[in-house]
Design an enzyme around this catalytic site. Structure first.
Site, PDB file in Angstrom:
ATOM      1  N   CYS A  22      -7.674  -5.236  -3.603  1.00 39.72           N
ATOM      2  CA  CYS A  22      -6.130  -5.360  -3.357  1.00 39.72           C
ATOM      3  C   CYS A  22      -5.644  -6.417  -2.971  1.00 39.72           C
ATOM      4  O   CYS A  22      -4.498  -6.819  -2.926  1.00 39.72           O
ATOM      5  CB  CYS A  22      -5.892  -4.005  -2.413  1.00 39.72           C
ATOM      6  SG  CYS A  22      -6.088  -2.335  -2.563  1.00 39.72           S
ATOM      7  N   CYS A  58       2.102   7.617   2.400  1.00 39.42           N
ATOM      8  CA  CYS A  58       0.865   6.898   1.413  1.00 39.42           C
ATOM      9  C   CYS A  58       1.362   6.186   0.356  1.00 39.42           C
ATOM     10  O   CYS A  58       2.425   6.592  -0.268  1.00 39.42           O
ATOM     11  CB  CYS A  58      -0.168   7.969   1.193  1.00 39.42           C
ATOM     12  SG  CYS A  58      -0.943   8.955   2.490  1.00 39.42           S
ATOM     13  N   ILE A 110       0.681   5.539  -6.784  1.00 38.24           N
ATOM     14  CA  ILE A 110       0.140   4.954  -7.901  1.00 38.24           C
ATOM     15  C   ILE A 110       1.040   4.204  -8.856  1.00 38.24           C
ATOM     16  O   ILE A 110       2.058   5.138  -8.917  1.00 38.24           O
ATOM     17  CB  ILE A 110      -0.974   5.794  -8.793  1.00 38.24           C
ATOM     18  CG1 ILE A 110      -2.091   6.151  -7.977  1.00 38.24           C
ATOM     19  CG2 ILE A 110      -1.388   5.446 -10.017  1.00 38.24           C
ATOM     20  CD1 ILE A 110      -2.877   7.343  -8.520  1.00 38.24           C
ATOM     21  N   HIS A 140       2.314   0.032  -4.997  1.00 40.12           N
ATOM     22  CA  HIS A 140       0.860  -0.724  -4.863  1.00 40.12           C
ATOM     23  C   HIS A 140       0.176  -0.796  -6.142  1.00 40.12           C
ATOM     24  O   HIS A 140      -0.870  -0.168  -6.211  1.00 40.12           O
ATOM     25  CB  HIS A 140       0.203  -0.123  -3.715  1.00 40.12           C
ATOM     26  CG  HIS A 140      -1.297  -0.779  -3.438  1.00 40.12           C
ATOM     27  ND1 HIS A 140      -1.359  -2.102  -3.370  1.00 40.12           N
ATOM     28  CD2 HIS A 140      -2.320   0.025  -2.898  1.00 40.12           C
ATOM     29  CE1 HIS A 140      -2.575  -2.319  -3.149  1.00 40.12           C
ATOM     30  NE2 HIS A 140      -3.168  -1.045  -2.764  1.00 40.12           N
TER      31      HIS A 140
END
Length: 388
Positions: free
Chosen positions: A87, A211, A214, A331
């Site tokens: 990441c 959280c 995707i 992300h």
């Protein structure tokens, strides 16, 4: 005296699930934006650093990912370096581009972060994310080692600081509020703490809305000795430091604290100087813990900081994740670090619109990825400063 390295241009796509768009398409949109912003052309480039983490698993493209997305755009002939560091791929690419410009081996360097993480078969996306660990220790198919670790660590950390699940929900609510103001964010809907607590559980007190999702996207920066064009405030890289997991974690501070300490020292700054922060909140718990590890707040004040919305837009700050962060801006891993810096450049220029942090002069980005042993495998801290 060493000449400063400026961010002379930035650009990015909206993050989200883009099933009909290719890596080349996403990269091209970010490239169009960054060259227009900088007032430069591809022929002005001396070197390109292309960051991607999981295209090999999700799309099958390996080895020459940067060359394949730059070629249709007409960029070639110059050195192209592919950077893969989980990441932290595109923040690592920024570090390398900064070295090239700082050393004088390049006058203008491109950083391009891009990722297609969404796949029609969700198992492919999960397998890609789960690959950023030591697979001999965490074999594929065991579920997400990152969520499992976060869930386990959150319970102990909240007990230590006197917080609870609502503390995490308040952080996530702040992030979702910020992303509702960000046209580049994957999630544009605000959520209350109660709605976040009521969303499906993913284990250990974490819910889905706490959280990162995707998604797909691309972000780009141009680094140069020139501050840019159009009479805008110049933004320079005050410091950039990249570190890796320590084999003796119990004997040293956490990796984020170690790398941040080096970055502040190199820049001649302190945590109290920072006005705006983009940090790596794969979960709301990660954001909470990073408040302490980056030196932004003491552990005994964290619950009050969150309850009082002291990191929210309009507060005394530092304002944290005005973009919405990973939790709600999104992300797409290879693009995340670059996107953090794009947001911070907009903030320091005064170009962030409804989510503008007034008077922002010093900005910090923290971007980490992967896991080895007990620590994040790769972590970068970058400090930016607006010229007075």
């Amino acid at each position: 005296m060493t000449e400063p390295v400026h961010v002379s241009g930035v650009g990015m796509t909206r993050f989200g699930k883009h099933p009909d768009r290719t890596l080349k398409d996403l990269a091209g949109e970010a490239l169009d934006a960054v060259f227009e912003d900088a007032g430069l052309k591809p022929v002005d480039l001396d070197v390109a650093y292309c960051a991607n983490s999981v295209a090999g698993i999700v799309t099958g493209q390996e080895a020459i990912r940067g060359q394949t997305v730059l070629h249709p755009y007409g960029i070639g002939g110059l050195p192209v370096f592919n950077v893969e560091n989980a990441c932290a791929s595109s923040s690592s690419a920024v570090h390398l581009a900064w070295q090239a410009v700082m050393s004088g081996t390049a006058d203008t360097a491109l950083v391009l972060g891009f990722e297609k993480l969404h796949h029609q078969d969700r198992a492919v996306s999960y397998r890609a994310l789960a690959s950023a660990v030591d697979v001999e220790v965490h074999p594929p198919g065991e579920g997400s080692p990152f969520l499992r670790h976060a869930a386990e660590a959150a319970e102990a950390y909240l007990a230590r600081i006197g917080g609870d699940q609502r503390t995490l929900a308040q952080i996530a609510a702040k992030s979702h509020h910020h992303s509702s103001l960000n046209p580049y964010a994957q999630y544009r809907e605000p959520y209350t703490a109660e709605e976040i607590l009521a969303s499906p559980s993913v284990g250990g007190g974490l819910t889905r809305l706490m959280c990162a999702p995707i998604g797909d996207g691309a972000a780009a920066l141009l680094l140069s000795r020139q501050p840019g064009h159009g009479g805008r405030p110049a933004v320079r890289i005050a410091s950039t430091v990249v570190g890796s997991a320590h084999p003796h974690r119990t004997d040293v501070p956490p990796i984020a604290e170690r790398v941040a300490t080096l970055a502040f020292g190199a820049a001649g700054l302190a945590p109290g100087d920072v006005d705006v922060v983009e940090l790596h909140d794969t979960t709301a718990f990660n954001e909470l813990r990073l408040y302490e590890e980056l030196g932004l707040f003491a552990p005994d004040e964290l619950v009050d900081v969150v309850a009082g919305d002291r990191t929210k837009l309009g507060s005394a700050g530092p304002v944290v994740n005005p973009s919405g962060g990973l939790v709600s801006r999104g992300h797409p891993v290879g693009a995340t670090g670059a996107a953090q810096l794009v947001e911070l450049v907009w903030q320091l220029r005064g170009d962030a619109g409804e989510r503008q942090v007034e008077g922002a002069r010093i900005a910090l980005a923290q971007n980490g990825g992967g896991r080895v042993g007990h620590e994040t495998a790769a972590l970068a801290v970058t400090l930016l400063e607006r010229s007075l």
